[in-house]
Design a protein around this motif. Structure first.
Motif, PDB file in Angstrom:
ATOM      1  N   VAL A  54      48.519  39.596  51.606  1.00  0.00           N
ATOM      2  CA  VAL A  54      48.825  40.088  53.022  1.00  0.00           C
ATOM      3  C   VAL A  54      47.818  39.598  53.350  1.00  0.00           C
ATOM      4  N   GLY A  55      47.772  38.405  54.738  1.00  0.00           N
ATOM      5  CA  GLY A  55      47.240  37.986  55.801  1.00  0.00           C
ATOM      6  C   GLY A  55      47.313  39.091  57.456  1.00  0.00           C
ATOM      7  N   VAL A  56      47.042  39.091  57.722  1.00  0.00           N
ATOM      8  CA  VAL A  56      46.530  40.306  59.035  1.00  0.00           C
ATOM      9  C   VAL A  56      46.432  39.774  60.120  1.00  0.00           C
ATOM     10  N   THR A  57      47.065  39.748  60.966  1.00  0.00           N
ATOM     11  CA  THR A  57      45.797  39.435  62.462  1.00  0.00           C
ATOM     12  C   THR A  57      45.998  40.729  63.064  1.00  0.00           C
ATOM     13  N   VAL A  58      44.654  41.444  64.040  1.00  0.00           N
ATOM     14  CA  VAL A  58      45.458  42.091  65.030  1.00  0.00           C
ATOM     15  C   VAL A  58      44.560  41.175  66.303  1.00  0.00           C
ATOM     16  N   HIS A  59      45.225  41.689  67.061  1.00  0.00           N
ATOM     17  CA  HIS A  59      45.434  40.500  68.755  1.00  0.00           C
ATOM     18  C   HIS A  59      45.468  41.879  69.547  1.00  0.00           C
ATOM     19  N   THR A  60      43.605  41.912  69.603  1.00  0.00           N
ATOM     20  CA  THR A  60      43.287  43.053  70.656  1.00  0.00           C
ATOM     21  C   THR A  60      43.897  43.171  72.138  1.00  0.00           C
ATOM     22  N   LYS A  61      44.491  42.368  72.223  1.00  0.00           N
ATOM     23  CA  LYS A  61      45.161  41.878  73.843  1.00  0.00           C
ATOM     24  C   LYS A  61      46.781  41.897  74.066  1.00  0.00           C
ATOM     25  N   GLY A  62      47.003  41.660  72.665  1.00  0.00           N
ATOM     26  CA  GLY A  62      48.695  41.779  72.328  1.00  0.00           C
ATOM     27  C   GLY A  62      48.723  40.022  71.673  1.00  0.00           C
ATOM     28  N   VAL A  63      49.739  39.420  71.124  1.00  0.00           N
ATOM     29  CA  VAL A  63      50.701  38.568  70.994  1.00  0.00           C
ATOM     30  C   VAL A  63      50.270  37.780  72.211  1.00  0.00           C
ATOM     31  N   ASP A  64      49.673  36.366  71.440  1.00  0.00           N
ATOM     32  CA  ASP A  64      50.134  35.641  73.130  1.00  0.00           C
ATOM     33  C   ASP A  64      49.149  35.180  73.857  1.00  0.00           C
ATOM     34  N   LYS A  65      47.863  36.786  74.164  1.00  0.00           N
ATOM     35  CA  LYS A  65      47.919  37.822  75.528  1.00  0.00           C
ATOM     36  C   LYS A  65      46.660  36.971  75.298  1.00  0.00           C
ATOM     37  N   GLY A  66      46.402  36.165  74.766  1.00  0.00           N
ATOM     38  CA  GLY A  66      44.224  35.872  74.739  1.00  0.00           C
ATOM     39  C   GLY A  66      43.193  37.452  74.011  1.00  0.00           C
ATOM     40  N   GLY A  67      42.141  37.082  73.976  1.00  0.00           N
ATOM     41  CA  GLY A  67      41.638  38.222  73.066  1.00  0.00           C
ATOM     42  C   GLY A  67      41.223  37.330  72.173  1.00  0.00           C
ATOM     43  N   LEU A  68      39.785  38.643  71.835  1.00  0.00           N
ATOM     44  CA  LEU A  68      39.688  38.996  70.279  1.00  0.00           C
ATOM     45  C   LEU A  68      40.872  38.643  69.040  1.00  0.00           C
ATOM     46  N   LYS A  69      40.858  38.053  67.756  1.00  0.00           N
ATOM     47  CA  LYS A  69      41.739  38.193  67.242  1.00  0.00           C
ATOM     48  C   LYS A  69      41.031  37.912  65.589  1.00  0.00           C
ATOM     49  N   LEU A  70      41.676  39.604  64.867  1.00  0.00           N
ATOM     50  CA  LEU A  70      40.402  40.047  64.200  1.00  0.00           C
ATOM     51  C   LEU A  70      41.657  39.881  62.909  1.00  0.00           C
ATOM     52  N   ARG A  71      40.803  38.766  62.249  1.00  0.00           N
ATOM     53  CA  ARG A  71      41.563  38.470  60.334  1.00  0.00           C
ATOM     54  C   ARG A  71      40.982  39.144  59.196  1.00  0.00           C
ATOM     55  N   PHE A  72      41.680  39.527  58.911  1.00  0.00           N
ATOM     56  CA  PHE A  72      41.714  39.520  57.469  1.00  0.00           C
ATOM     57  C   PHE A  72      42.582  39.481  56.266  1.00  0.00           C
ATOM     58  N   THR A  73      42.511  39.701  54.965  1.00  0.00           N
ATOM     59  CA  THR A  73      43.603  39.559  53.805  1.00  0.00           C
ATOM     60  C   THR A  73      42.925  41.012  53.620  1.00  0.00           C
ATOM     61  N   SER A  74      44.370  41.715  52.825  1.00  0.00           N
ATOM     62  CA  SER A  74      44.852  42.756  51.841  1.00  0.00           C
ATOM     63  C   SER A  74      45.327  42.044  50.790  1.00  0.00           C
ATOM     64  N   ARG A  75      44.872  42.821  49.662  1.00  0.00           N
ATOM     65  CA  ARG A  75      45.460  42.989  48.213  1.00  0.00           C
ATOM     66  C   ARG A  75      46.406  44.205  48.220  1.00  0.00           C
ATOM     67  N   THR A  76      47.600  43.685  47.470  1.00  0.00           N
ATOM     68  CA  THR A  76      48.334  45.174  46.812  1.00  0.00           C
ATOM     69  C   THR A  76      47.725  45.662  46.063  1.00  0.00           C
ATOM     70  N   VAL A  77      47.528  47.150  45.854  1.00  0.00           N
ATOM     71  CA  VAL A  77      47.038  47.548  44.171  1.00  0.00           C
ATOM     72  C   VAL A  77      47.720  48.644  43.709  1.00  0.00           C
ATOM     73  N   ALA A  78      48.607  48.943  44.348  1.00  0.00           N
ATOM     74  CA  ALA A  78      49.707  50.353  43.844  1.00  0.00           C
ATOM     75  C   ALA A  78      50.933  50.401  44.842  1.00  0.00           C
ATOM     76  N   VAL A  79      51.919  50.842  43.883  1.00  0.00           N
ATOM     77  CA  VAL A  79      52.954  50.811  44.571  1.00  0.00           C
ATOM     78  C   VAL A  79      54.048  51.871  44.052  1.00  0.00           C
ATOM     79  N   GLU A  80      54.650  52.641  44.322  1.00  0.00           N
ATOM     80  CA  GLU A  80      55.587  53.523  44.011  1.00  0.00           C
ATOM     81  C   GLU A  80      56.915  53.476  44.891  1.00  0.00           C
ATOM     82  N   PRO A  81      57.638  52.717  44.448  1.00  0.00           N
ATOM     83  CA  PRO A  81      58.794  52.261  45.616  1.00  0.00           C
ATOM     84  C   PRO A  81      59.300  53.325  46.157  1.00  0.00           C
ATOM     85  N   GLY A  82      59.737  53.165  47.865  1.00  0.00           N
ATOM     86  CA  GLY A  82      59.776  53.661  48.619  1.00  0.00           C
ATOM     87  C   GLY A  82      59.228  55.620  48.509  1.00  0.00           C
TER      88      GLY A  82
END
Length: 158
Positions: A54-82
């Motif tokens: 999953v790609g993640v973007t942190v919008h430091t000033k909010g979506v479409d408000k300018g500011g820094l965008k912190l981007r990173f990718t996560s990988r699921t390593v374990a799941v217990e559904p629910g």
């Protein structure tokens, strides 16, 4: 080196299955309750499947408000559904070790949701981490998202 080890939690006025569905939908890109702070895009696989990215973007000033965008990718390593979703950070401005989302059913059809975030800033974010309290910002954004989730799900139950 800066390493974050944070736990943020909230009680949601909805059953665990509804909270789980909302969590997974958000990671697929629904943009319903973590916005304006974070947006998510499924890169490969379903977010609740081991190996999914999953790609993640942190919008430091909010979506479409300018500011820094912190981007990173996560990988699921374990799941217990629910109940539990564990991820690791594999690319971008945060790297490993992980984050865990845990759902705990409570009396009255409510659910405690917690996020245990452990990560290290990578690249240029390491410099920013020396002058900005990224841990406090992370917790503020996460708790605001949980409040938004609660408003969304409790409105559905009315």
């Amino acid at each position: 080196m800066t390493t974050y080890d944070l736990i943020d939690e909230a009680v949601i006025d909805a059953p665990a299955d509804a909270v789980w569905e909302a969590l997974v939908a958000e990671f697929r890109g629904a943009g319903q309750w973590w916005v304006p702070h974070n947006t998510f895009t499924a890169v490969s696989g379903a977010p609740d499947t081991v190996g999914a990215r999953v790609g993640v973007t942190v919008h430091t000033k909010g979506v479409d408000k300018g500011g820094l965008k912190l981007r990173f990718t996560s990988r699921t390593v374990a799941v217990e559904p629910g109940r539990r979703l564990d991820i690791e950070y594999v690319d971008g401005v945060f790297r490993g070790p992980s984050a865990s989302f845990l759902l705990e059913p409570l009396e009255g059809g409510r659910t405690r949701i917690s996020m245990h975030f452990t990560g290290r800033p990578h690249g240029w974010l390491k410099v920013l981490a020396k002058v900005a309290d990224l841990g406090a910002e992370h917790s503020r954004g996460t708790l605001a998202a949980f409040e938004s989730l609660n408003r969304q799900l409790s409105a559905v139950g009315r």
